[in-house]
Design an enzyme around this catalytic site. Structure first.
Site, short mmCIF file in Angstrom:
data_model
loop_
_atom_site.label_atom_id
_atom_site.label_comp_id
_atom_site.label_asym_id
_atom_site.label_seq_id
_atom_site.Cartn_x
_atom_site.Cartn_y
_atom_site.Cartn_z
N VAL A 1 -8.45 -25.02 -12.53
CA VAL A 1 -9.42 -24.20 -13.26
C VAL A 1 -9.91 -25.00 -14.46
CG1 VAL A 1 -9.64 -22.08 -14.64
CG2 VAL A 1 -8.31 -22.06 -12.52
N THR B 1 -10.68 -29.94 -15.26
CA THR B 1 -9.82 -28.88 -14.78
C THR B 1 -8.36 -29.13 -15.17
OG1 THR B 1 -9.49 -29.94 -12.62
CG2 THR B 1 -11.34 -28.42 -12.83
N ASP B 2 -7.57 -28.05 -15.13
CA ASP B 2 -6.16 -28.14 -15.46
C ASP B 2 -5.32 -28.22 -14.18
OD1 ASP B 2 -6.06 -25.53 -14.45
OD2 ASP B 2 -5.98 -24.60 -16.43
N ALA B 3 -4.01 -28.11 -14.32
CA ALA B 3 -3.11 -28.23 -13.18
C ALA B 3 -3.32 -27.13 -12.14
CB ALA B 3 -1.65 -28.21 -13.66
#
Length: 129
Positions: free
Chosen positions: A21, A16-18
């Site tokens: 997601v 996932t990203d920041a």
């Protein structure tokens, strides 16, 4: 080899990203994971395939992102081989969370030898319509 195969997996935190997601690049990794699992389900190991001089390289890849997925989601990935003859394999993918489609994609693989020269697919990878 079967035209369609399905795998299920849980989204890992590091994918996932920041914003929490799944990062878009991971879908291409998921597609690769599905191709390897489809091959294993057909009784063939990718490492053994490469050791025999058959290398499948991605010539084209696309992904359409429809809904976000997040850490902990259980995803189902359906891979379908649309075409496999000559030196080319075309796959389509659907990534689902339950019945909801998260992403769709396509890849085209080229069969090459260790020197990168096109070669015909082995018979066991060929699908004739």
């Amino acid at each position: 080899m079967s035209r369609e195969h399905e795998i299920e997996f849980r989204v890992r935190y590091y994918e996932t990203d920041a914003q929490g997601v799944v990062h878009h690049a991971n879908y291409l990794k998921y597609f690769e994971m599905a191709r390897v699992e489809q091959l294993l389900a057909a009784g063939h190991d990718y490492a053994e395939l490469e050791a025999s001089g058959v290398v499948l390289v991605v010539a084209k890849a696309s992904c359409r992102y429809l809904r976000p997925s997040r850490f902990g989601d259980v995803l189902r990935l359906v891979i379908r081989t649309e075409r496999a003859r000559g030196a080319r394999i075309d796959h389509v993918y659907r990534v689902l969370r339950g019945d909801e489609v998260i992403a769709e994609g396509e890849t085209t693989l080229a069969c090459v030898n260790r020197d990168g020269e096109l070669q015909r697919l082995p018979d066991f990878l060929t699908i004739n319509d």
